[in-house]
Design an enzyme around this catalytic site. Structure first.
Site: not given
Ligand SMILES: Cc1cc2nc3c(=O)[nH]c(=O)nc-3n(C[C@H](O)[C@H](O)[C@H](O)COP(=O)(O)OP(=O)(O)OC[C@H]3O[C@@H](n4cnc5c(N)ncnc54)[C@H](O)[C@@H]3O)c2cc1C
Length: 572
Positions: A139-140, A178, A383-384
């Site tokens: 994640t960014e 995160w 995780e989505g």
């Protein structure tokens, strides 16, 4: 404290039953000794990640990391079923610590699925032997659900003085957001855009130009370290490119989605049950209006029983797909999404209801339920997110609907009708109604091109998850009654109780699919005034309504089981 045991014989998928049970027992003993409730509550209040506990669990003291390392590299070679059971157990203790432990599993995933034999040997052996903590850096700040928006770059560095253009290494620049274990990991899997496309790289702590942000001040899982990462021209040698080839990153991430979503689904299950298992004893002791709360139907049938049914439906689906993954059916990404969606949403609702079940006490930091409720909230995000799961589920099953000319769920319904003929007590006839109605709603959506509305597409994902999990719970109840449950299956309920749970959830699923399906199709303009009656009939609404008969007595029975008031069946 006994460390978790090493796995069974060669060729076996996952741990044997005894080894799994010993491992679960070791985790429980460790938690009892080192992580009593008051300590967890104090750590949460101080917003502190207990690094020595995490290292103890992922190292010589407990050795959980061994579970997911193949035997060839010194691990136990646990399978998907083992992972689900261990993740649920960890989540019952503390979801923050469970997240820290899982981060090493996630972080080493790209290695597990995509690394060269040399890379696997080097890194997986180090995780097994040294208890190396990993973090998973995908994640960014601007790339969350949409990983394709990735901005972190990996530029090639060519070997000096060579004409043949050999790559010596990469310089990575960008930032990650995160990241679990972000501030405490020893090594990081970092997804970055190389010239050949998104690729995973391994970056070690202390690399020049690599810095970690301060821990995030989070709503829940405050025992887990979450931090941003910054990479400023961080140099890594070419052998840190996982798989040795650029552009494989997204495929490597996809390859284990089914498996990783399953583990978060198990977190939802563990969090939800941890809350209910506090609310249930509380309500037997708490006297209001002259009798214990546990004897009040308005309390148990709202705050306890439906949540147990939903969680067990989630468990049935998790167990089915874990078994299928272990049998080599591939990564089952859509099924992983269904499991994650239903079990984590159920876990959240169960924790919220459990807080309510404790009244004012539930609302205070002094009682664990308040913390569990904040902790389990993350499971529908990381995780989505649930919305991305809905989209994944809906898109995939839409393809099946189209490929089978609308017959996919009618066919599924017929298998449930056949199950009902063999096992009339598990609610399979009710699930068949749900599946037929689902097929009709999807067909109406096709005819009216209703999935052009994203809301319809995503809500269909929810209806699909409910119907498929209800089918799964029927099969689980039937299997248990035949004495054929998976040997490592969770066995809290006997066949009679599981059948009652299955009937309760089947009624909820049928009602949801038919009523909400109708609302959506009409709401999106897919049914004209003159067609509404015919569409209602095609959804089998009268039968769905009729199937609600027996709901209260089934809920009464489940409450009796949960509170130990039910007579034990002669043979369970
Ligand atoms: C405590 C914590 C730990 C984490 N650990 C890790 C980790 O270890 N490694 C890692 O790589 N990441 C990690 N994450 C990141 C996590 O996976 C992301 O936060 C998550 O995928 C969502 O991305 P986002 O936060 O950018 O939200 P967004 O993608 O911006 O989503 C915001 C909201 O919009 C919705 N949404 C997004 N896209 C759509 C769409 N197309 N249609 C409809 N709705 C949409 C989402 O469902 C959500 O409700 C962690 C996050 C947290 C909070």
């Amino acid at each position: 404290m006994t460390p978790v045991q090493l796995a069974g014989g060669p060729g076996q998928v996952g741990l044997d039953k005894t080894t799994l049970e010993l491992s679960l027992k070791s985790i429980q003993e460790f938690a009892k000794d080192r992580l009593p409730d008051q300590k967890l509550i104090a750590l949460d209040a101080r917003d502190e990640c207990p690094i020595e506990i995490v290292r103890g669990m992922c190292g010589a003291e407990l050795g959980i990391q061994l579970l997911f390392i193949p035997e060839a590299f010194g691990g136990m070679g646990g399978g998907a079923f083992d992972m689900y059971r261990v993740c649920e157990e960890m989540a019952r203790i503390d979801l923050g610590i469970a997240t820290s432990v899982l981060a090493t599993f996630l972080g080493s995933d790209p290695i597990n699925v995509g690394a060269t034999p040399e890379q696997k040997k080097h890194w997986l052996t180090r995780i097994a032997d040294e208890g190396l903590l990993f973090a998973y850096g995908a994640t960014e700040p601007a790339a969350g659900s949409d990983l394709a928006a990735l901005r972190t770059k990996a530029e090639r560095v060519m070997e000096a003085g060579r004409e043949d253009g050999r790559i010596a290494g990469y310089r990575i620049s960008g930032s990650k957001q995160w990241i679990s274990n972000g501030g405490i990991a020893d090594a990081y899997s970092i997804l970055a855009n190389a010239p050949g496309g998104p690729s995973w790289f391994i970056v070690e702590k202390g690399a020049p130009g690599f810095t970690q942000g301060k821990p995030e001040d989070k709503h829940g899982i405050r025992l887990s370290n979450t931090a941003a990462l910054s990479l400023d021209e961080v140099y890594v040698d070419a052998d840190r490119l996982i798989g040795g080839e650029e552009g494989l990153g997204l495929n490597q991430a996809q390859a284990v989605f089914g498996y990783t979503r399953l583990t978060v689904a198990a977190f939802g299950l563990g969090g939800g049950w941890a809350a209910l298992d506090r609310a249930i004893p509380y309500s037997t002791d708490r006297i209001q209006a002259g009798s214990p709360l546990s004897e009040k139907q308005g309390y148990t049938h709202k705050l306890i029983v439906p949540h147990v049914a939903r969680l067990e439906a989630g468990r049935a689906f998790i167990e089915e797909i874990a078994e299928r993954i272990d049998a080599g059916e591939g990564s089952l990404n859509t099924e992983g999404a269904i499991a994650k969606y239903l079990a984590t949403e159920a876990g959240n609702l169960a924790a919220d209801a459990s807080l309510q079940a404790l009244g004012g006490y539930g609302y205070t930091h002094e009682f664990m339920i308040e913390k569990i409720k904040r902790d389990v909230r993350i499971t529908t995000i990381y995780e989505g997110t649930s919305e991305i799961m809905e989209m994944t589920i809906s898109r995939d099953r839409w393809q099946l609907h189209m490929k089978t000319r609308g017959q996919h769920y009618h066919e599924q319904a017929r298998t449930l009708e056949a199950l009902h003929a063999r096992h009339p007590g598990v609610g399979a006839n009710i699930v068949a109604l749900a599946l037929h109605a689902l097929a009709e709603v999807m067909e109406k959506a096709r005819l009216g091109r209703l999935t052009r509305y994203q809301h319809v597409l995503l809500r269909l994902g929810e209806l699909i998850a409910y119907a498929e999990c209800a089918a799964s719970l029927c099969r689980r109840a039937a299997r248990l009654s035949e004495g054929k449950a998976h040997e490592k299956a969770h066995r809290r309920f006997d066949a009679k109780a599981l059948a009652a749970l299955s009937r309760v959830f089947a009624r909820e699923a049928a009602s949801k699919v038919a009523e909400e399906g109708l609302r959506l199709a009409v709401g999106a303009g897919g049914v004209s005034d003159t067609d509404i009656a015919a569409f209602e009939a095609s959804l089998g609404l009268p039968a769905v309504h009729g199937a609600q008969a027996g709901l209260i007595s089934d809920m009464d029975y489940i409450a009796d089981v949960l509170y130990g008031r039910a007579a034990k069946p002669a043979s369970a």
